[in-house]
Design a protein around this motif. Sequence first.
Motif, PDB file in Angstrom:
ATOM      1  N   ILE A  13     112.480  48.770  97.310  1.00 19.25           N
ATOM      2  CA  ILE A  13     112.054  47.363  97.352  1.00 19.25           C
ATOM      3  C   ILE A  13     110.560  47.259  97.048  1.00 19.25           C
ATOM      4  N   ASP A  14     109.761  48.218  97.561  1.00 18.09           N
ATOM      5  CA  ASP A  14     108.315  48.205  97.264  1.00 18.09           C
ATOM      6  C   ASP A  14     108.081  48.294  95.764  1.00 18.09           C
ATOM      7  N   GLU A  18     106.580  45.181  93.043  1.00 17.61           N
ATOM      8  CA  GLU A  18     105.380  45.330  92.218  1.00 17.61           C
ATOM      9  C   GLU A  18     105.526  44.631  90.870  1.00 17.61           C
ATOM     10  N   LYS A  19     106.767  44.289  90.509  1.00 19.48           N
ATOM     11  CA  LYS A  19     106.981  43.525  89.270  1.00 19.48           C
ATOM     12  C   LYS A  19     106.486  42.095  89.475  1.00 19.48           C
ATOM     13  N   VAL A  27     115.698  40.662  94.780  1.00 16.49           N
ATOM     14  CA  VAL A  27     115.344  41.330  96.041  1.00 16.49           C
ATOM     15  C   VAL A  27     116.551  41.340  96.986  1.00 16.49           C
ATOM     16  N   MET A  28     117.281  40.234  97.045  1.00 17.18           N
ATOM     17  CA  MET A  28     118.432  40.140  97.950  1.00 17.18           C
ATOM     18  C   MET A  28     119.591  41.026  97.499  1.00 17.18           C
ATOM     19  N   ASP A  29     119.571  41.439  96.229  1.00 17.51           N
ATOM     20  CA  ASP A  29     120.611  42.344  95.726  1.00 17.51           C
ATOM     21  C   ASP A  29     120.416  43.775  96.214  1.00 17.51           C
ATOM     22  N   GLU A  30     119.233  44.086  96.725  1.00 16.70           N
ATOM     23  CA  GLU A  30     118.961  45.437  97.211  1.00 16.70           C
ATOM     24  C   GLU A  30     119.729  45.692  98.518  1.00 16.70           C
ATOM     25  N   ASN A  41     108.556  45.308 106.685  1.00 18.99           N
ATOM     26  CA  ASN A  41     107.895  45.785 105.475  1.00 18.99           C
ATOM     27  C   ASN A  41     106.930  44.693 104.999  1.00 18.99           C
ATOM     28  N   HIS A  42     105.643  45.009 104.977  1.00 19.35           N
ATOM     29  CA  HIS A  42     104.618  43.975 104.731  1.00 19.35           C
ATOM     30  C   HIS A  42     104.781  43.324 103.368  1.00 19.35           C
ATOM     31  N   LYS A  43     105.051  44.128 102.358  1.00 21.20           N
ATOM     32  CA  LYS A  43     105.205  43.557 101.018  1.00 21.20           C
ATOM     33  C   LYS A  43     106.393  42.601 100.967  1.00 21.20           C
TER      34      LYS A  43
END
Length: 575
Positions: A13-14, A18-19, A27-30, A41-43
């Motif tokens: 995810i990190d 970065e993209k 992101v929700m697909d991860e 996770n801060h990012k």
Amino acid sequence: MFWKFDLHTTSHIDTLLEKEDVTLTEVMDEDDVLQECKAQNHKLVDFLLRPQCMEDLVTFITQEPSADVEEKVKYKYPNISCELLTSDVSQINDRLGEDENLLMKLYGFLKNNPPLNPLLASFFSKVLSILIGRKPDQIVNFLRKREDFVDLMIKHIGTSAIMDLLLRMLTCIEPQQLRQDVLNWLNEEKVIQRLVDMVQPSQDEDKHSNASQSLCEIIRLSRDQMFQVQGYSDPDPLLATLEKQETVEQLLSNIFEKEKNESAIVSVIQILLTLFETRRPAFEGHMEGPPGMSHSSFSVNHSILEAVRPRLKDFHQLLLEPPMKIVMKTTWGVLDPPVGNTRLNVVRLVASLLQCNTHSINTELINLNTLGIVLDMYFKYIWNNFLHIQVEICTAMILAMPPAPVESQAEGEQHVRESALIQHLFQKCQLIQRIVDAWHSNEKEQAEGGRRRGYMGHLTRIANSIVHNSEKGPNGPQIQQLLSELPSEAREKWEALISGQLADTNKRNTVDLVNTHHIHSSSDDEVDFKDGGFHQDSSLQQAFSDYQMQQMTSNFIEQFGFNDEEFADQDDVVE
């Protein structure tokens, strides 16, 4: 060697975040998005806190997915959105609880026409519930500004998730003063009266059930709160409204002044049964009491009984003419009509009214001969043990209760009073003769190759209760006198029954399955437990009472089952 390995792993995810053009759905697909969010996770948290992402998350749980989406993934994003918003990350709670635009978007879900999508309603309820728990001041203040909030909640009460949300507002608000303010606000909005209006034949079964369950839970929660919060004197306005005579009268008029509707009738009886509950808090321990009865931790409000008493004739009529039921074919015969949920619940209500032991109620039941009708049903429906246990409880309470105090009796007047209920049971209802006849009829059927009747186990216990209370109960002299006044033939049959078949049945029921006389302990120190001082009668009576008032609440469900520690591997505890 250990230092050759790179133990610092970078989350996928990190890398994805970065993209520059990464989207929320990517992101929700991860697979690990929920795990990373809960790990803060801060990012990821910073990404989710973006205004557009927060708005999209709320949109997912409040808007119907497109009909074009494949069914198996239709609710994927709404589900993940709900989990992200309820992951209990303080930054997300703060943003959602303090941004009025987001709250308005969330609140807009209630403005949809009923019925609500039950899955989306559960997501909405879960998100708002966690906000009520984490940001009570802000959320309560927001909801109080919405003039149509209570209207919308009642409008959608047929959706279980909305009912749950209403109850959350009574349980999840921690500051005691704020909770009291919420109770006062809901009472001013007449939430009790509106729920009562939902329990009538013109509404559907879901609304009957959920409105009834809401009122029952409000009663229990309010009473439990009285014991948990020591020294807090403010009364619960919702409970006070529910216990008013006019509220109970309205409930009863809903079901008796319109067409018969089984769902509405059963729902109202459930509310009455909850009002009649006299449960003790767990810390009070066991107390002596006759089977089927309990020492009340709070007495039943007299106004409730006053509202019910004029309607006893209507409940009695329901036993004679219940809502129409289709003929039921069973493996042993045809039920025309079957007992039905209505009549079963009316009998449960009669048992609760008897437990109140009020002179006016008892007198009305005697005048109507309600107990006679209940006994007729007991012997007619020979396989319905749900009915049999309630009739057994009725007889056990009548035999064991002291006579009901007479309200009009002059103060200080001293004279020995007898139980009118026991007299009615023995004379008008002819309980002894009916037990003897049913016993002999069953034996005859069995001798001809038939089955033992389904009520015989309960009939045995009723007969034993009569014998026990005639010898040791508070009404012993009256019971003995009534037995002696029986016609000689009936008295002889009864005496033959208790000394013969009943004694034999009791002996069979108590026989040891294993002969333990020749089994000796291998321990060097044998312990005699005979004089252990266990209060067996008290414990059994308390267990029986608790069984009667046991409700399938959330606490019961969570506590139900075995304690895993009791089934731990024995090797772990052997030294």
